[in-house]
Each structure stands twice: as C-alpha cells, then as structure tokens.
Design a protein around this motif. Structure first.
Motif, PDB file in Angstrom:
ATOM      1  N   HIS A 292      45.463  40.623  29.728  1.00 32.94           N
ATOM      2  CA  HIS A 292      44.279  40.198  28.997  1.00 32.94           C
ATOM      3  C   HIS A 292      43.097  40.051  29.955  1.00 32.94           C
ATOM      4  O   HIS A 292      43.259  39.567  31.075  1.00 32.94           O
ATOM      5  CB  HIS A 292      44.528  38.856  28.309  1.00 32.94           C
ATOM      6  CG  HIS A 292      45.772  38.817  27.481  1.00 32.94           C
ATOM      7  ND1 HIS A 292      46.341  37.635  27.069  1.00 32.94           N
ATOM      8  CD2 HIS A 292      46.555  39.813  26.982  1.00 32.94           C
ATOM      9  CE1 HIS A 292      47.417  37.896  26.348  1.00 32.94           C
ATOM     10  NE2 HIS A 292      47.573  39.207  26.287  1.00 32.94           N
ATOM     11  N   HIS A 293      41.917  40.483  29.519  1.00 36.49           N
ATOM     12  CA  HIS A 293      40.663  40.269  30.245  1.00 36.49           C
ATOM     13  C   HIS A 293      40.755  40.838  31.674  1.00 36.49           C
ATOM     14  O   HIS A 293      40.879  40.114  32.654  1.00 36.49           O
ATOM     15  CB  HIS A 293      40.313  38.777  30.287  1.00 36.49           C
ATOM     16  CG  HIS A 293      40.165  38.174  28.926  1.00 36.49           C
ATOM     17  ND1 HIS A 293      39.021  38.298  28.170  1.00 36.49           N
ATOM     18  CD2 HIS A 293      41.031  37.460  28.171  1.00 36.49           C
ATOM     19  CE1 HIS A 293      39.179  37.686  27.016  1.00 36.49           C
ATOM     20  NE2 HIS A 293      40.393  37.169  26.982  1.00 36.49           N
ATOM     21  N   TYR A 294      40.658  42.136  31.773  1.00 34.54           N
ATOM     22  CA  TYR A 294      40.794  42.800  33.070  1.00 34.54           C
ATOM     23  C   TYR A 294      39.733  43.890  33.204  1.00 34.54           C
ATOM     24  O   TYR A 294      39.181  44.380  32.216  1.00 34.54           O
ATOM     25  CB  TYR A 294      42.190  43.415  33.217  1.00 34.54           C
ATOM     26  CG  TYR A 294      42.445  44.559  32.266  1.00 34.54           C
ATOM     27  CD1 TYR A 294      42.191  45.876  32.626  1.00 34.54           C
ATOM     28  CD2 TYR A 294      42.932  44.311  30.983  1.00 34.54           C
ATOM     29  CE1 TYR A 294      42.401  46.921  31.746  1.00 34.54           C
ATOM     30  CE2 TYR A 294      43.154  45.351  30.094  1.00 34.54           C
ATOM     31  CZ  TYR A 294      42.887  46.645  30.472  1.00 34.54           C
ATOM     32  OH  TYR A 294      43.094  47.674  29.590  1.00 34.54           O
ATOM     33  N   GLU A 295      39.460  44.268  34.455  1.00 30.61           N
ATOM     34  CA  GLU A 295      38.554  45.367  34.765  1.00 30.61           C
ATOM     35  C   GLU A 295      39.186  46.246  35.839  1.00 30.61           C
ATOM     36  O   GLU A 295      39.716  45.731  36.827  1.00 30.61           O
ATOM     37  CB  GLU A 295      37.197  44.856  35.262  1.00 30.61           C
ATOM     38  CG  GLU A 295      36.404  44.091  34.217  1.00 30.61           C
ATOM     39  CD  GLU A 295      35.024  43.719  34.707  1.00 30.61           C
ATOM     40  OE1 GLU A 295      34.652  44.139  35.831  1.00 30.61           O
ATOM     41  OE2 GLU A 295      34.302  43.009  33.972  1.00 30.61           O
ATOM     42  N   ILE A 296      39.107  47.554  35.646  1.00 33.11           N
ATOM     43  CA  ILE A 296      39.547  48.530  36.638  1.00 33.11           C
ATOM     44  C   ILE A 296      38.361  49.449  36.862  1.00 33.11           C
ATOM     45  O   ILE A 296      38.049  50.292  36.014  1.00 33.11           O
ATOM     46  CB  ILE A 296      40.777  49.315  36.140  1.00 33.11           C
ATOM     47  CG1 ILE A 296      41.928  48.355  35.830  1.00 33.11           C
ATOM     48  CG2 ILE A 296      41.203  50.354  37.176  1.00 33.11           C
ATOM     49  CD1 ILE A 296      43.097  49.002  35.137  1.00 33.11           C
ATOM     50  N   THR A 297      37.667  49.277  37.960  1.00 30.20           N
ATOM     51  CA  THR A 297      36.398  49.984  38.166  1.00 30.20           C
ATOM     52  C   THR A 297      36.318  50.555  39.582  1.00 30.20           C
ATOM     53  O   THR A 297      36.784  49.952  40.545  1.00 30.20           O
ATOM     54  CB  THR A 297      35.204  49.041  37.939  1.00 30.20           C
ATOM     55  OG1 THR A 297      35.263  47.957  38.885  1.00 30.20           O
ATOM     56  CG2 THR A 297      35.213  48.468  36.537  1.00 30.20           C
ATOM     57  N   GLY A 298      35.737  51.745  39.682  1.00 30.27           N
ATOM     58  CA  GLY A 298      35.393  52.329  40.964  1.00 30.27           C
ATOM     59  C   GLY A 298      36.551  52.756  41.831  1.00 30.27           C
ATOM     60  O   GLY A 298      36.428  52.784  43.056  1.00 30.27           O
ATOM     61  N   ASN A 299      37.677  53.150  41.224  1.00 29.07           N
ATOM     62  CA  ASN A 299      38.858  53.532  41.987  1.00 29.07           C
ATOM     63  C   ASN A 299      39.059  55.047  42.006  1.00 29.07           C
ATOM     64  O   ASN A 299      38.607  55.767  41.113  1.00 29.07           O
ATOM     65  CB  ASN A 299      40.103  52.887  41.380  1.00 29.07           C
ATOM     66  CG  ASN A 299      40.040  51.375  41.424  1.00 29.07           C
ATOM     67  OD1 ASN A 299      40.249  50.762  42.464  1.00 29.07           O
ATOM     68  ND2 ASN A 299      39.753  50.771  40.280  1.00 29.07           N
ATOM     69  N   ASN A 300      39.774  55.519  43.025  1.00 31.59           N
ATOM     70  CA  ASN A 300      40.218  56.903  43.120  1.00 31.59           C
ATOM     71  C   ASN A 300      41.709  56.900  42.813  1.00 31.59           C
ATOM     72  O   ASN A 300      42.506  56.400  43.604  1.00 31.59           O
ATOM     73  CB  ASN A 300      39.933  57.450  44.516  1.00 31.59           C
ATOM     74  CG  ASN A 300      40.155  58.943  44.613  1.00 31.59           C
ATOM     75  OD1 ASN A 300      41.112  59.477  44.069  1.00 31.59           O
ATOM     76  ND2 ASN A 300      39.271  59.613  45.333  1.00 31.59           N
ATOM     77  N   ILE A 301      42.105  57.446  41.658  1.00 31.49           N
ATOM     78  CA  ILE A 301      43.469  57.319  41.162  1.00 31.49           C
ATOM     79  C   ILE A 301      44.120  58.691  41.134  1.00 31.49           C
ATOM     80  O   ILE A 301      43.715  59.572  40.384  1.00 31.49           O
ATOM     81  CB  ILE A 301      43.487  56.692  39.757  1.00 31.49           C
ATOM     82  CG1 ILE A 301      42.829  55.293  39.801  1.00 31.49           C
ATOM     83  CG2 ILE A 301      44.904  56.595  39.216  1.00 31.49           C
ATOM     84  CD1 ILE A 301      42.622  54.680  38.443  1.00 31.49           C
ATOM     85  N   GLY A 302      45.115  58.894  41.968  1.00 27.41           N
ATOM     86  CA  GLY A 302      45.812  60.172  42.039  1.00 27.41           C
ATOM     87  C   GLY A 302      46.144  60.494  43.489  1.00 27.41           C
ATOM     88  O   GLY A 302      45.615  59.863  44.411  1.00 27.41           O
TER      89      GLY A 302
END
Length: 229
Positions: free
Chosen positions: A8-18
């Motif tokens: 609940h109530h989360y942010e995932i921002t500005g990442n390089n995923i892979g």
C-alpha cells in the motif's frame, strides 16, 4: 522480476529495470495507491519460446485457496519500455491488466508511456469497471486490446489520445475514442529505428502526431527534451 504484492502507498520512480527472465514487474493482490513512473524497462532474456512475459503484469492473488483481491488506484506513467530481440528467443508484451478478482479493476491510470513490445499485446485491459484510463501513450509495436473474455465487461474503461499501430476493442461498454492508429514510419517520427531510446519516439514536426495534436506521450517527451530525468 519484481513482485509488488499486497503493498500500500508506494512509489517506484527513476529506475533502470532489466534484463529480466520473466515478468519485469507484477502488481498483485491487495495492492493499492501506487505510482510507477519514469522508469526504463528493457531486455528480456527468457529462452522459453512458450513464455509470454510482460513489462508490467497486474493480477489477483498468486496463492490458491485465498480470496482473490484486485489491485486498485495505481498509476503507470512516463516509462520507457523496450525489448531487444537479440537478447532472447522470444519477445515481451507490454502492460497487462488482467486476471483480477470479482470486483474488477478500478482506479488504474496508464499514461505518457513509450512502449515497444515485440509480442502482439502492448496494453491489455480486462474487466476495467471503474476509472480505468489508458491515454497519451506512444506504442510503436503491438496493439491496445480491450478484452471482454472475463465476462465482466469494461464499462469503466477509457482509451484515448494514444498512438498505436492497432486497437482491438471487444466492447463491454468501454469508450475508445480519438486515438491515432499507425505503425512507426518516417511520416510519424523524426528518427525511429528500434525504439530503444526515448529520442526515437519524438514526433516529426508537422506530421500527424506532432505535439499540437496531443496524440501520444507528448508531456513525457517534452519533459525529456527539456533535460528532465
């Protein structure tokens, strides 16, 4: 992959995923009030030809025998998603909003994303029952599919102002309006090659999806052109 399960109530921002060897991100169960913004998802390395991984997969609970919750009130915004076919024998689907609970999906916003999906489905919506909005995304491969095979309809789904090669609308009460349907070409983009960088999604000046038309991820592209991360 990254599981966001009953968070609940989360942010995932500005990442390089892979790179990834399965779904890049699963948003599942009783997950709500989330933001996935301005990330880069890239490079599928799965070698199983029968697999169909997604950049972002929405789903209900993983475990059998539990009440099936549906994620809600989540925004997916401003992400660059691309797959290099040279890294694996299969491609990747885009964003799949499917397999929820009996309450359907509510409060899902997908906007300003830049997506190159090698497989057919770039964005899929199942059972979008209330305030499910897909707007101002630029998709250079695949389709947007508003799918009614779960039998609950999509009465709360709005799809508009997207650039996408094709839209498949199974109905169910959804609203699909004012989208530009067309594949990548010299008439649309200034320098499209493979969709691996945001610069390739910049519309051609004076073309049918130029910024004043408000088709596609205009806000995100203008942010990137001005030097924003």
């Amino acid at each position: 992959y990254r599981d966001i399960y009953s968070v609940h109530h989360y942010e995932i921002t500005g990442n390089n995923i892979g790179p990834s060897n399965g779904d890049y991100m699963r948003i599942a169960g009783n997950t709500h009030n989330g933001l996935v913004e301005n990330n880069t998802f890239h490079d599928m390395v799965v070698m199983n030809p029968a697999a169909h991984p997604d950049f972002i997969q929405f789903t209900g609970n993983f475990e059998t025998g539990y009440e099936r919750y549906t994620p809600h009130d989540i925004t997916i915004r401003g992400n660059l998603m691309y797959d290099d076919p040279a890294t694996g024998v299969i491609g990747t689907q885009g964003i799949s909003v499917s397999d929820g609970g009996s309450d359907g999906y509510r409060g899902i916003l997908i906007e300003q994303n830049l997506i190159r999906s090698v497989l057919t489905n770039a964005i899929v919506i199942h059972s979008g029952l209330e305030d499910v909005v897909v707007r101002n995304n630029t998709l250079t491969n695949g389709r947007i599919w508003v799918c009614n095979n779960q039998g609950m309809g999509n009465a709360g789904t709005l799809v508009r102002d997207n650039v996408v090669p094709v839209i498949l609308n199974d109905g169910g009460g959804s609203t699909v309006t004012r989208n530009y349907e067309g594949g990548p070409s010299s008439t649309l983009y200034t320098s499209y090659a493979n969709g691996f960088t945001w610069q390739q999604y910049v519309p051609k000046a004076g073309g049918p999806i130029d910024f004043p038309t408000n088709y596609g991820a205009v806000t995100r592209l203008q942010q990137l052109m001005s030097g924003a991360p």
